[in-house]
Design a protein around this motif. Sequence first.
Motif, PDB file in Angstrom:
ATOM      1  N   MET A 287     -91.019 -16.598 -45.186  1.00  0.00           N
ATOM      2  CA  MET A 287     -91.718 -17.526 -45.888  1.00  0.00           C
ATOM      3  C   MET A 287     -90.764 -19.182 -46.178  1.00  0.00           C
ATOM      4  SD  MET A 287     -92.947 -15.079 -48.972  1.00  0.00           S
ATOM      5  CE  MET A 287     -94.397 -16.471 -50.148  1.00  0.00           C
ATOM      6  N   ILE A 326     -86.966 -14.907 -47.660  1.00  0.00           N
ATOM      7  CA  ILE A 326     -87.742 -16.691 -47.985  1.00  0.00           C
ATOM      8  C   ILE A 326     -86.706 -17.633 -47.925  1.00  0.00           C
ATOM      9  CG2 ILE A 326     -88.612 -17.568 -50.081  1.00  0.00           C
ATOM     10  CD1 ILE A 326     -89.296 -15.388 -51.091  1.00  0.00           C
ATOM     11  N   VAL A 374     -96.380 -19.495 -44.620  1.00  0.00           N
ATOM     12  CA  VAL A 374     -96.130 -18.130 -45.075  1.00  0.00           C
ATOM     13  C   VAL A 374     -96.628 -17.306 -43.307  1.00  0.00           C
ATOM     14  CG1 VAL A 374     -96.692 -15.963 -46.647  1.00  0.00           C
ATOM     15  CG2 VAL A 374     -96.608 -18.441 -47.659  1.00  0.00           C
TER      16      VAL A 374
END
Length: 375
Positions: A287, A326, A374
């Motif tokens: 992400m 992330i 994502v």
Amino acid sequence: CLRAARGILPLAGASVERTDHPLRIAVRGVSFGLAVLQAESEAECRGWTADLLDAVQWASQDPTAVPIRPRLSIEDMVNANCSWCLQKCYHGKVQSWKIIGRSSFSCTNCSKRTVRCIAPGCTAMARVHKSSSDSLCAVHQGVVPSWAATSLSSSLEIMNVNKHGWCSWCYDMTAHVLKKTNYIRRSTYKCSKCLHKSVPCVSCDHAFARCQVLVDDLRCSLCSAEIASWKDSGNAQRAAAALSQHGTTIPTFPPRKNVYARWLVDGKETFAAMAEALEGACSEIMMSFWLMCPVIRLRRSQPPRDEDRLDHILKARAEAGVRIYILLWNETKIAMKNFSGANKEFLEGLHPNIKVVCHPSVAPILYSHHQKFVV
């Protein structure tokens, strides 16, 4: 109340109450008094109540905990007249710009975004739109004569400031709605018939010129000798040709078949698809965000469930053996606060399988990571 739910207002010690009206919520805070929110449906009311309860619970925790939501000090609150609701009230700072541009605020009375008016010596707040901001407040725009003369009727009028004139797009006498004011250039309007942007003609006061992508037209179609009269019989054909060339309803490329891409309109569809994709991950999740709020609810279930929150979904997948990576933008602290460092500490504390990188290591000045994906 919406701003309070997002942490814009200080909520420590606040209480959330349901009123006699089934669609109204009351929030009583120590620092901002009483705020009332009216929803459009019972489901929306329950969803907002859940968000507010989450925000109050978080704000009342140990002050040494990781601040997922920003908390404002008294220095971040400005008491000024609002060009949206035309009331003098407090405005909480939601985005800070110290070098270029104006800082964004949120009116605690109407929850609309505002910025400071650029007129010399003015302390009032101008309006912020989806893609632009007004340069001047309502008084310096000439919408209301003075702040002392404002009322509910003038508050409703400013939401829809109209001027009537000939449109150089559709060649018809229509109402043009004010979309953006400018202190130096001409204000931007939108034709209520063809929905194209327009600007006042510099040669006459009863017509509007076309608003182009790069440089706006100076004169209307009549003053620039494109047409002989506004009531010419051939204007309908000219308008159809102009709108077909510049219209937004005609696609540049034809629709393709057998493609897996699909439209996700607004946050409800987007967040629901994101939750479905995250919950179906088996090995890895990657992400990237410009700004991330880990405690946002991706679904508005009734009654509200903690399993619908982003941090709970990520923790559940990490506990199932999924590796989560992330990438967050390490924002330029001198200009804004995205709380990337606090989010990194909070997310990595959920499970060892969650890894967060704030990039670059040295805060940039000339660029930002603005991608959101994502995988």
